[in-house]
Design a protein around this motif. Structure first.
Motif, PDB file in Angstrom:
ATOM      1  N   MET A   1      16.216  33.437   0.565  1.00  0.00           N
ATOM      2  CA  MET A   1      17.474  33.282  -0.148  1.00  0.00           C
ATOM      3  C   MET A   1      17.213  33.209  -1.647  1.00  0.00           C
ATOM      4  N   PHE A   2      17.829  34.103  -2.398  1.00  0.00           N
ATOM      5  CA  PHE A   2      17.678  34.109  -3.848  1.00  0.00           C
ATOM      6  C   PHE A   2      18.871  33.407  -4.513  1.00  0.00           C
ATOM      7  N   PRO A   3      18.678  32.886  -5.730  1.00  0.00           N
ATOM      8  CA  PRO A   3      19.834  32.401  -6.493  1.00  0.00           C
ATOM      9  C   PRO A   3      20.731  33.577  -6.859  1.00  0.00           C
ATOM     10  N   LYS A   4      21.994  33.286  -7.123  1.00  0.00           N
ATOM     11  CA  LYS A   4      22.972  34.317  -7.452  1.00  0.00           C
ATOM     12  C   LYS A   4      23.307  34.261  -8.940  1.00  0.00           C
ATOM     13  N   VAL A   5      23.943  35.313  -9.437  1.00  0.00           N
ATOM     14  CA  VAL A   5      24.395  35.330 -10.828  1.00  0.00           C
ATOM     15  C   VAL A   5      25.311  34.126 -11.064  1.00  0.00           C
ATOM     16  N   ASN A   6      25.098  33.460 -12.184  1.00  0.00           N
ATOM     17  CA  ASN A   6      25.819  32.244 -12.612  1.00  0.00           C
ATOM     18  C   ASN A   6      25.302  30.961 -11.968  1.00  0.00           C
ATOM     19  N   ASP A   7      24.356  31.063 -11.022  1.00  0.00           N
ATOM     20  CA  ASP A   7      23.764  29.843 -10.467  1.00  0.00           C
ATOM     21  C   ASP A   7      22.918  29.151 -11.532  1.00  0.00           C
ATOM     22  N   LEU A   8      22.946  27.817 -11.533  1.00  0.00           N
ATOM     23  CA  LEU A   8      22.065  27.047 -12.406  1.00  0.00           C
ATOM     24  C   LEU A   8      20.659  27.025 -11.812  1.00  0.00           C
ATOM     25  N   VAL A   9      19.661  27.091 -12.681  1.00  0.00           N
ATOM     26  CA  VAL A   9      18.274  26.923 -12.256  1.00  0.00           C
ATOM     27  C   VAL A   9      17.649  25.841 -13.123  1.00  0.00           C
ATOM     28  N   TYR A  10      16.734  25.075 -12.528  1.00  0.00           N
ATOM     29  CA  TYR A  10      16.086  23.961 -13.208  1.00  0.00           C
ATOM     30  C   TYR A  10      14.603  24.292 -13.305  1.00  0.00           C
ATOM     31  N   ILE A  11      14.042  24.132 -14.501  1.00  0.00           N
ATOM     32  CA  ILE A  11      12.742  24.708 -14.823  1.00  0.00           C
ATOM     33  C   ILE A  11      11.802  23.667 -15.408  1.00  0.00           C
ATOM     34  N   GLN A  12      10.534  23.724 -14.989  1.00  0.00           N
ATOM     35  CA  GLN A  12       9.455  23.014 -15.662  1.00  0.00           C
ATOM     36  C   GLN A  12       8.410  24.050 -16.073  1.00  0.00           C
ATOM     37  N   VAL A  13       7.883  23.899 -17.282  1.00  0.00           N
ATOM     38  CA  VAL A  13       6.973  24.883 -17.852  1.00  0.00           C
ATOM     39  C   VAL A  13       5.551  24.343 -17.808  1.00  0.00           C
ATOM     40  N   SER A  27      18.928  26.215 -16.960  1.00  0.00           N
ATOM     41  CA  SER A  27      19.352  27.527 -17.420  1.00  0.00           C
ATOM     42  C   SER A  27      20.334  28.087 -16.391  1.00  0.00           C
ATOM     43  N   ARG A  28      20.690  29.336 -16.559  1.00  0.00           N
ATOM     44  CA  ARG A  28      21.642  29.973 -15.652  1.00  0.00           C
ATOM     45  C   ARG A  28      21.204  31.420 -15.418  1.00  0.00           C
ATOM     46  N   ILE A  29      21.363  31.891 -14.198  1.00  0.00           N
ATOM     47  CA  ILE A  29      21.065  33.293 -13.893  1.00  0.00           C
ATOM     48  C   ILE A  29      22.139  34.170 -14.524  1.00  0.00           C
ATOM     49  N   ALA A  30      21.738  35.041 -15.457  1.00  0.00           N
ATOM     50  CA  ALA A  30      22.695  35.920 -16.141  1.00  0.00           C
ATOM     51  C   ALA A  30      22.802  37.278 -15.466  1.00  0.00           C
ATOM     52  N   ILE A  32      20.602  39.999 -12.305  1.00  0.00           N
ATOM     53  CA  ILE A  32      19.521  40.177 -11.344  1.00  0.00           C
ATOM     54  C   ILE A  32      19.115  41.637 -11.336  1.00  0.00           C
ATOM     55  N   GLU A  33      17.813  41.885 -11.554  1.00  0.00           N
ATOM     56  CA  GLU A  33      17.267  43.233 -11.512  1.00  0.00           C
ATOM     57  C   GLU A  33      16.420  43.385 -10.253  1.00  0.00           C
ATOM     58  N   GLU A  34      15.890  44.580 -10.042  1.00  0.00           N
ATOM     59  CA  GLU A  34      15.153  44.827  -8.807  1.00  0.00           C
ATOM     60  C   GLU A  34      13.954  43.902  -8.659  1.00  0.00           C
ATOM     61  N   GLU A  35      13.218  43.664  -9.756  1.00  0.00           N
ATOM     62  CA  GLU A  35      12.008  42.862  -9.673  1.00  0.00           C
ATOM     63  C   GLU A  35      12.020  41.646 -10.589  1.00  0.00           C
ATOM     64  N   SER A  36      13.177  41.314 -11.136  1.00  0.00           N
ATOM     65  CA  SER A  36      13.218  40.183 -12.073  1.00  0.00           C
ATOM     66  C   SER A  36      14.606  39.556 -12.124  1.00  0.00           C
ATOM     67  N   PHE A  37      14.649  38.341 -12.651  1.00  0.00           N
ATOM     68  CA  PHE A  37      15.893  37.659 -12.999  1.00  0.00           C
ATOM     69  C   PHE A  37      15.995  37.623 -14.518  1.00  0.00           C
ATOM     70  N   LEU A  38      17.205  37.737 -15.029  1.00  0.00           N
ATOM     71  CA  LEU A  38      17.463  37.457 -16.439  1.00  0.00           C
ATOM     72  C   LEU A  38      18.168  36.120 -16.508  1.00  0.00           C
ATOM     73  N   ILE A  39      17.583  35.189 -17.267  1.00  0.00           N
ATOM     74  CA  ILE A  39      18.170  33.856 -17.378  1.00  0.00           C
ATOM     75  C   ILE A  39      18.504  33.561 -18.837  1.00  0.00           C
ATOM     76  N   GLU A  40      19.450  32.651 -19.031  1.00  0.00           N
ATOM     77  CA  GLU A  40      19.768  32.201 -20.378  1.00  0.00           C
ATOM     78  C   GLU A  40      18.604  31.368 -20.934  1.00  0.00           C
ATOM     79  N   ILE A  41      18.531  31.260 -22.255  1.00  0.00           N
ATOM     80  CA  ILE A  41      17.490  30.441 -22.870  1.00  0.00           C
ATOM     81  C   ILE A  41      17.622  29.010 -22.327  1.00  0.00           C
ATOM     82  N   PRO A  42      16.555  28.439 -21.787  1.00  0.00           N
ATOM     83  CA  PRO A  42      16.648  27.094 -21.196  1.00  0.00           C
ATOM     84  C   PRO A  42      16.927  26.016 -22.240  1.00  0.00           C
TER      85      PRO A  42
END
Length: 217
Positions: A1-13, A27-30, A32-42
């Motif tokens: 199961m993948f996150p969907k567009v507009n879903d919030l994601v929580y990140i540790q670097v 951040s938020r999923i802006a 979805i591409e075939e091999e990547s997610f585009l997210i907003e700046i965290p």
């Protein structure tokens, strides 16, 4: 199961600093591409400050399912994209690697690389790694070099990239474990004690390049 567009994601670097590594950003999923997610700046959850990311940064990410369950995956920063705002492109994980359990371990890959080692008594020698990763390395050396659990050593690791560039990564490490081999040599496992964020990012980029090579053989 993948996150969907507009879903919030929580990140540790991943960071050499424990304090930085434990910071949670959201951040938020802006897109979805075939091999990547585009997210907003965290944004850092506790301070509201923008979290600057760099290509090669390794991320521990979770998102919530519709039933409120946390789903974790590890990924890394591929690059950036411009839309109305700047977005961060991160690698989409394999779906079967998304887990209900958080895995914070750094990626490790098999690699025979040249490693210069300096012991606390100033003894120096050249060894070759068995594997390398963002959290440490293991190497094989002649058993005449006595290394014990807890010893601190200084190393310089040579990283040859596919584009022909060669990087040297210096670090201080602690001996975690040693293992005697039938050949009369010794395997030494290290964890990093002191390594700059820039050097760690360089090493992680090498690991992902190496992993990509293995997948495409």
């Amino acid at each position: 199961m993948f996150p969907k567009v507009n879903d919030l994601v929580y990140i540790q670097v991943a960071s050499a600093s424990k304090k930085e590594a434990e910071k949670e950003c959201k951040s938020r999923i802006a897109d979805i591409e075939e091999e990547s997610f585009l997210i907003e700046i965290p944004i850092e959850s506790d301070t509201g400050k923008v979290k600057r990311l760099f290509i090669g940064d390794e991320l521990s990410v979770y998102f919530l399912s519709d039933t409120g369950v946390k789903n974790y995956f590890n990924t890394y920063v591929l690059g950036f994209a411009e839309d109305v705002v700047q977005l961060v492109r991160i690698r989409k994980p394999e779906e079967d690697t998304i887990s209900k359990i958080q895995r914070r371990n750094f990626l490790r890959v098999v690699a025979e690389l040249e490693l210069a080692v300096k012991l606390k008594d100033s003894t120096q020698f050249i060894a070759h790694t068995e594997d390398v990763g963002g959290g440490g390395v293991s190497f094989i050396c002649d058993s005449k070099y006595v290394l014990n659990q807890g010893d601190l050593i200084y190393c310089w690791l040579l990283l040859p990239f596919k584009n022909g560039l060669i990087d040297h990564v210096p670090f201080e490490a602690e001996v975690v474990r040693t293992k005697s081999l039938e050949s009369g040599r010794t395997t030494v496992m290290l964890k990093f004690v002191s390594i700059s964020n820039l050097e760690r990012q360089t090493l992680i980029r090498y690991c992902f390049e190496r992993q990509f090579d293995f997948k495409n053989r």
